[in-house]
Write a protein that holds these residues in place. Structure first.
Motif, PDB file in Angstrom:
ATOM      1  N   HIS A  13      -9.495 -10.639   4.450  1.00  7.78           N
ATOM      2  CA  HIS A  13      -8.418 -10.107   3.597  1.00  7.78           C
ATOM      3  C   HIS A  13      -8.341 -10.860   2.251  1.00  7.78           C
ATOM      4  O   HIS A  13      -7.362 -11.549   1.972  1.00  7.78           O
ATOM      5  CB  HIS A  13      -7.072 -10.183   4.335  1.00  7.78           C
ATOM      6  N   LEU A  65       2.090 -11.521   2.759  1.00  7.48           N
ATOM      7  CA  LEU A  65       2.022 -10.258   3.509  1.00  7.48           C
ATOM      8  C   LEU A  65       2.048 -10.391   5.028  1.00  7.48           C
ATOM      9  O   LEU A  65       2.273  -9.412   5.728  1.00  7.48           O
ATOM     10  CB  LEU A  65       0.809  -9.447   3.049  1.00  7.48           C
ATOM     11  N   LEU A  81      -3.120  -7.001  -9.679  1.00  8.38           N
ATOM     12  CA  LEU A  81      -4.247  -7.245  -8.760  1.00  8.38           C
ATOM     13  C   LEU A  81      -5.209  -6.071  -8.645  1.00  8.38           C
ATOM     14  O   LEU A  81      -6.206  -6.128  -7.928  1.00  8.38           O
ATOM     15  CB  LEU A  81      -3.726  -7.636  -7.367  1.00  8.38           C
ATOM     16  N   ALA A 114       2.129  -9.614  -2.786  1.00  7.84           N
ATOM     17  CA  ALA A 114       1.196  -8.550  -2.410  1.00  7.84           C
ATOM     18  C   ALA A 114       1.724  -7.267  -3.025  1.00  7.84           C
ATOM     19  O   ALA A 114       2.933  -7.159  -3.284  1.00  7.84           O
ATOM     20  CB  ALA A 114       1.148  -8.390  -0.887  1.00  7.84           C
ATOM     21  N   VAL A 115       0.829  -6.302  -3.230  1.00 11.38           N
ATOM     22  CA  VAL A 115       1.324  -4.992  -3.665  1.00 11.38           C
ATOM     23  C   VAL A 115       1.804  -4.196  -2.451  1.00 11.38           C
ATOM     24  O   VAL A 115       2.777  -3.455  -2.515  1.00 11.38           O
ATOM     25  CB  VAL A 115       0.267  -4.222  -4.509  1.00 11.38           C
ATOM     26  N   GLY A 116       1.124  -4.379  -1.316  1.00  9.27           N
ATOM     27  CA  GLY A 116       1.538  -3.712  -0.077  1.00  9.27           C
ATOM     28  C   GLY A 116       2.811  -4.373   0.443  1.00  9.27           C
ATOM     29  O   GLY A 116       3.006  -5.573   0.291  1.00  9.27           O
ATOM     30  N   ARG A 122      -5.142  -1.369   4.657  1.00  3.85           N
ATOM     31  CA  ARG A 122      -4.548  -2.160   5.733  1.00  3.85           C
ATOM     32  C   ARG A 122      -5.306  -1.807   7.006  1.00  3.85           C
ATOM     33  O   ARG A 122      -5.706  -0.644   7.194  1.00  3.85           O
ATOM     34  CB  ARG A 122      -3.065  -1.819   5.934  1.00  3.85           C
TER      35      ARG A 122
END
Ligand code: NAP
Ligand code: GLV
Length: 321
Positions: A287, A55, A102, A77-79, A239
């Motif tokens: 994080h 990410l 996740l 990452a999902v983001g 975020r």
């Protein structure tokens, strides 16, 4: 015939890549915590058919222009706010992420942060470590109750629902805000849909799990903190950029809110001398939302499966649209 080339931007133990070795030629940056330097990354993508990114890697026009063979970027990452999707489209590159695998782990961390901030856990643990504990006292490290309180979730998606599920075990009154209502979740989780203002004004705990977009940028600003209860605990596992950190520091210092639990920051890694890190009523983590061995293993597998699918001409499993 030569195998499609994959470049991975962080060191990953060979055992996770073994299942793919017949199919793919893998190269990687050999350091686990240190990001790959831009020049190295640009050299590597010049030959790569696939990029396995994390990410903090910027997947932008500059990079894509240097990657003529690239077919897929699999983000661990999902983001995916680190990826310029428009540039990917222009370069005919499929971008993928790691949804679902996740969600529960990240919800665990979110709820842990909520509890740590409410019950002053890191502050109290530091007290013991620093050999400052002298006696028991009636309000010694007294925090706030969690059970029976009102929880406001901003971003009732996959992870938000995970937080709500955990809150039901604490008999919490659950309210949420999204751009759209989720009536099925309301029934399953006994959750109430409210406006953002109502959520901010009436919640004892405000947890944010929205993606970072133009719309959510600095969504939690001075005006938002002023609307919250002075006893509210704010938790951010989405975020860093959804929060105006200067306003958050002020809110925590001025007692506009009681405490914060933060896993993400505007700039990561956050500097140790950042005002948030120095505040007693802020719990700051590096994080680690999805950081369990089980989940990180699944995320690696999903990235590799996405890569294997796209380079062999199949549809990606979890494309980012
Ligand atoms: P998701 O299932 O897509 O959920 C996101 C939710 O946010 C949706 O319910 C969406 O509903 C809502 N939302 C989006 N824009 C909004 C807006 N402007 N105002 C209000 N609500 C909005 O995503 P997820 O899998 O739960 O992941 C969410 C985010 O968590 C990720 O994007 C990532 O940034 C972050 N994350 C962090 C960690 C960590 O390590 N700390 C780990 C995983 C994920 P509507 O579309 O109806 O608005
Ligand atoms: C982590 O932050 C993720 O988006 O998966």
């Amino acid at each position: 015939m030569s195998k499609p080339k994959v470049y991975i931007t962080r060191k990953i133990d060979a055992k996770y890549l073994e299942p793919y070795q017949d199919q793919l030629e893998v190269r990687m940056w050999e350091k686990e915590e240190e990001p790959v330097p831009k020049e190295t990354l640009y050299q590597e993508v010049a030959e790569a058919d696939a990029l396995f990114s994390v990410l903090s890697d910027a997947i932008d026009e500059d990079l894509l222009a240097k990657a003529p063979h690239l077919k897929v970027v699999a983000n661990m990452a999902v983001g995916y706010d680190n990826i310029d999707l428009e540039a990917c489209k222009q370069h005919d590159v499929v971008a993928t992420n790691t949804p679902d695998v996740l969600s529960e782990t990240t919800a665990d961390l979110g709820f842990s942060l909520l509890m740590a901030a409410a019950r002053r856990i890191t502050e109290a643990a530091d007290w013991v470590k620093q050999d400052k504990w002298q006696s028991w006292a009636p309000f010694f490290f007294a925090g706030s109750d969690i059970y029976g309180k009102t929880l406001g979730i901003v971003g009732m998606g996959r992870i938000g629902e995970g937080i709500a599920k955990r809150a039901t075990g604490f008999d919490m009154n659950i309210q949420y805000h999204n751009r759209s209502r989720k009536k099925d979740a309301e029934e399953r989780l006994q959750a109430t849909y409210v406006s953002l203002d109502e959520l901010l004004e009436t919640s004892d705990f405000v947890v944010t799990v929205v993606p970072h977009t133009e719309e959510t940028d600095k969504m939690f600003n001075q005006a938002a903190f002023e609307k919250m209860k002075s006893s509210a605990v704010f938790v951010n596992i989405s975020r860093g950029k959804v929060v105006d950190e200067e306003a958050l520091v002020h809110a925590l210092q001025a007692g506009e809110i009681q405490a914060a639990g933060l896993d993400v920051f505007e700039e990561e890694p956050i500097e140790a001398d950042h005002p948030l890190v120095g505040l007693k009523n802020a719990v700051c983590l590096p994080h680690i939302g999805s950081a369990s061995v089980e989940t990180r293993t699944k995320m690696i597998q999903l990235c590799m499966d996405n890569i294997a699918a796209v380079v062999s001409g199949k549809e990606a499993i979890t494309p980012v649209s």
